[in-house]
Design a protein around this motif. Sequence first.
Motif, PDB file in Angstrom:
ATOM      1  N   LYS B 105       0.880  -1.116  -0.049  1.00  0.00           N
ATOM      2  CA  LYS B 105       0.126   0.155  -0.109  1.00  0.00           C
ATOM      3  C   LYS B 105       0.823   1.235   0.071  1.00  0.00           C
ATOM      4  O   LYS B 105       1.933   1.098   0.508  1.00  0.00           O
ATOM      5  N   LEU B 108       1.284   6.841   1.782  1.00  0.00           N
ATOM      6  CA  LEU B 108       0.410   7.787   2.578  1.00  0.00           C
ATOM      7  C   LEU B 108      -0.834   6.876   3.300  1.00  0.00           C
ATOM      8  O   LEU B 108      -1.221   7.170   4.130  1.00  0.00           O
ATOM      9  N   THR B 109      -1.106   5.911   2.207  1.00  0.00           N
ATOM     10  CA  THR B 109      -2.333   4.898   2.808  1.00  0.00           C
ATOM     11  C   THR B 109      -1.890   4.409   4.253  1.00  0.00           C
ATOM     12  O   THR B 109      -2.487   4.274   5.194  1.00  0.00           O
ATOM     13  N   GLU B 113      -3.559   4.904   7.613  1.00  0.00           N
ATOM     14  CA  GLU B 113      -4.087   3.772   8.246  1.00  0.00           C
ATOM     15  C   GLU B 113      -3.738   3.636   9.782  1.00  0.00           C
ATOM     16  O   GLU B 113      -4.511   3.364  10.561  1.00  0.00           O
ATOM     17  N   LYS B 116      -5.733   6.352  11.684  1.00  0.00           N
ATOM     18  CA  LYS B 116      -7.201   5.916  11.650  1.00  0.00           C
ATOM     19  C   LYS B 116      -7.368   4.790  12.999  1.00  0.00           C
ATOM     20  O   LYS B 116      -8.123   4.825  13.626  1.00  0.00           O
ATOM     21  N   PRO B 189     -11.537  11.205   6.872  1.00  0.00           N
ATOM     22  CA  PRO B 189     -10.038  11.295   5.928  1.00  0.00           C
ATOM     23  C   PRO B 189     -10.676  11.504   4.619  1.00  0.00           C
ATOM     24  O   PRO B 189     -11.721  11.289   4.205  1.00  0.00           O
TER      25      PRO B 189
END
Lengths: 800, 337
Positions: B105, B108-109, B113, B116, B189
Amino acid sequence: MKISLNWLKEYIDLSDLSTNEIVDKLTMSGLEVEDVTDENELYKNFIVAEVKSVSKHPNADKLSVCEVFDGKENLQVICGAPNVAAGQKVVFAPIGTIIPNGNFQIKKAKIRGVESNGMICAEDELLLSDDHSGIMVLNENLPAGRPITEALNLNDVIFEIAVTPNRPDALSHIGVARDLSAIFNRDLRIPEINLKESKHKADEIASVEIIDSVNCPRYSAKIVLNVEVKDSPEWLQNKLTKIGLRPINNVVDVTNFILHEIGQPLHAFDLDLLEGKKIIVKSTNEEKEFVTLDSKLRKLPKGTLMICDAKREVAVAGVMGGENSEINPSTKNILIESAYFNPSSIRRTAKALQLSTDSSYRFERGTDPSITKYAAERAAQLIAEISGGEVAEGIIDVYPKIIERKEIILRYQRVTKILGYEISNGKIHQILSRLGIALKDLDENSLLASVPTFRHDLEREIDLIEEIARVNGYDNIPVVPKISITLERKIDQQKFEDEVRNIISSLGFYEMINNPLESEWEAKLTGNPISLANPQSVEMSCLRTSLLAGGLNSVKRNLNFGVRNMMLFEIGNVFNKKSDSSINTFEDISEKQNLILILSGKEEEKSWLDQEKYFDFYSLKGFVNAFIQKISLDNQLTDLYYSSENELYNYHWTKNFNNVVVGIGGKVKKEVLNKFDINQDVFVFEFNLTALKQITPEAKKYFEPPKYPKVIRDFAFIFDKYVQYLDVKNFILKKASKLLKSVELFDIFESESLGRDKKSMAFTLEYYDESRTLTEDEVEKDFNYLISEILKEFNAKLRG
Amino acid sequence: MLDEIINQIQKEFEKDIQDADSLKKLEEIRIKYLARNGSVTLLFDKLKEASKEEKPLLGKKLNELRNSVTEKFNSKKELLEKSETSSKEFIDLTLPGKTVKLGSKHILTQTLEEIKQIFKSMGFSVFEGPELESDYYNFEALNFPADHPARDMQDTFFINQKFLLRTHTSPVQIRVMESMQPPVRAIMPGRVYRNEAINARSYCTFQQVEGLYVDTDVTFAELKGTLVSFAKQFYGSSLKYRFRPSFFPFTEPSAEMDITCFICNGKGCRICKNSGWLEILGCGMVDPNVFKYVNYDSEKYVGYAFGMGIERIALLKYGINDIRLFFENDLRFLKQF
């Protein structure tokens, strides 16, 4: 905004505080100090020196070898300036000095073979101006060896403060001083007016009329007669230079000084250039052209607030004066404008003209309507003092509807409720009073605050709570050690896309993030694009209609980087116009979340274990189906295949739900790839994730593994080349008995021996029953039946 | 008589087994002694001929012989099997293994995550909203008056007078509050757009995480507690921080949170512009005007909100010096994370 510490100290006693303390407290109470220039630090090694002699450099035409006396000894210094001459007093940087412009250190050096022991400086090297025409020549009376911090008054500290848009009251030295007076709980000193007025009465000399009183609620004018326009005295020039302003003349400099002292923008007109000695404030009712005092022709839109005389426009209100009435060397009599303009009117004008000035910047944020008279009088007093003029008696002050102070009730317990800790009533009183707010106790629980007109941002109780919180310091607000959580169900609207990312990345794909803004031709490849009204460039003028162009651009970049084998994916929103009419509601827009998979290059590199293999359509199909299986939609979606080409693909296939396409992909055509400078095959598949997300996946169910043995049979047929695998498979499944549980293709080939346009396909059939062992006979019967049916249906030949 | 034969066979076997140097020879031995017609097996036939008196003793001796021969044979077999496999089936274990494709991934993902996850553990839900927004949600309902300089804080890409690309994730606050009654505790987000020049420090689009909590007893102290807890989980528990007053139209009071620059440990460097501090997020108490737009009673409910940029956080955390690297999708970059 630049603020001079020395200037600030005229309004508040800060002598016991260090620069660091002041900077820290300003920042921590809302006036963020972004940069500090301490002149004592910046200029600490520079001294006055005397040039004793100058001779030509033996090896360079443009250089001179100078003998320089630094107060103690004579030093040999090489200088490149054309104006260096014996007898001059100059700014000298001894060895070890750091030059502010460029931040480099002076070292002992040989320049073209001749030793140099320091540097004689030009103004730009000291960041005093942009002048690099020659070295800076100082007053000849200055003694050599004196530090320039003393000799040139370079002992100030300049703050660069970022003032947030809600705080126009802080856009001046007095404004900053007022915050400091609250922070450090000490007095603010506002200069008193001490006017000597002549017998000429201002309102007999000139007049002011406001026609548009909505956009100009107040206009004050003061008149000064018989001024002599010339350079400002040193103290004034020095003040302006310190904060980065260029001195112009004694009249204009005073107006600029007042603006930076108290925040009221002023404009000085040459009274004798005002037709009818009259000021009329009104908005234009048609488009006009006007030359501002920077000699630029400006197009004024209809509705621009203008200052006019009896005949014509003379200034763009609140933004910039006109060339036709500006102060010039022969100006004798002046009218000082000190007005309050409606912020949004000035903002519209400044935006339309794309012109932001110190004046418009303050007016559009909101100046103090109550200060216009004071500012005009203070300016008149200063101008008279330094230009020899006389101030006409009285002030012309048109103020049709007085703007009152706002009154706000503050409940003490509300402060505690919002902030989560208690601040004493005494402290609250102190903070608010120091900010210029008049207070009256209502009862033991609340007070009535009367807010000065310079605080446009204070309208409600919550605004006062913020003032109390910031001045008292956010550091004093406690950090709670625990929070309570409700036990209701938590929603995660991104759960599905998170899961998709996990699946796709675990299949070996790398995630891309592409710019959603692309060129029109790219966006038009895959949809009906929405374009931007104010794009940065044609390359970024539309929103993407799919993830294809962004993905292909990333393929191209990787090829340029020398990376040829790629498995890429992206999840992102794509945008389409639903029709060609203009966008008025959200109904006219489609915004969806898509997923794209991209394969290009080799699937397997040649290695000792594996043969080299390039990605092909079947690689793509394998990954796509693996993904669909992982999200348990394999039984919900159907496939449609298109072997002929369309605008994007040589061949493609779609995934469908209830006859609606939810995914499409295939082999991208060369014509498309050429547009992206891609010279190798690319296979893509793009899903509409928003649609997939709404499909309920099939519930997981347990099936008991078969207990009884399977019976396996193989057969191979020679078919016509154009017979499709899936047709044969479906035919077998349709014709077979219920005992046939699976049909798998295990071989396919074409060869000369089979004949032209023929191919062989071989299948494995699995028979079993969940409840018993099958007999050879029943399988044999079904198997033979299938063979005969296939031979008939497809005109095939049995191979074995 | 039989005794002698037994001894003889025993001796002969001992010699044969000694000389056996391959599994092939061993098999010959098995046939010679132990197979159906092997000499040891045949001896048992002779037992039938022996007298009643001799039988028990002879039987015992024969059994001893067979056991001893079998045992020696087996251990020799084991020995030979071991040595023969190691010499015949040589395997080079140092050869490279099969190349397995990893995939990953985007950094930035991964950063998002992580953020989050921390907020979800503190009871936050996750909501989304559209990137193509209306002026109403992006500005008006967030208390940005028309013709106000506050709008200049965010350079906006417009579609037309009414629609634009959202400049922050804050409009999702409005959408969430419109859709439900307090308590609301959520992060939001998403991608935002700014009409800013593209260079090493800025890009025209980036991702934000918005946070919102509205209930009857929310305080600034709880906002601080929550964000400090987040920052310590994300950046490390020894971190130093400060909250500095700032201005956002939709919060009052407003703050920016700084943490000690982890590049220079607060001494001052290029990254923190010599201040020793890095700004990581903006926050504040929800402005009562915002509650008016969503019909919440601002006397009854108090809320806090915060927002942070993901790119900035990832730039700082991984020491990446050019924001454009995030959007080039160079596999040599992507494969590092």
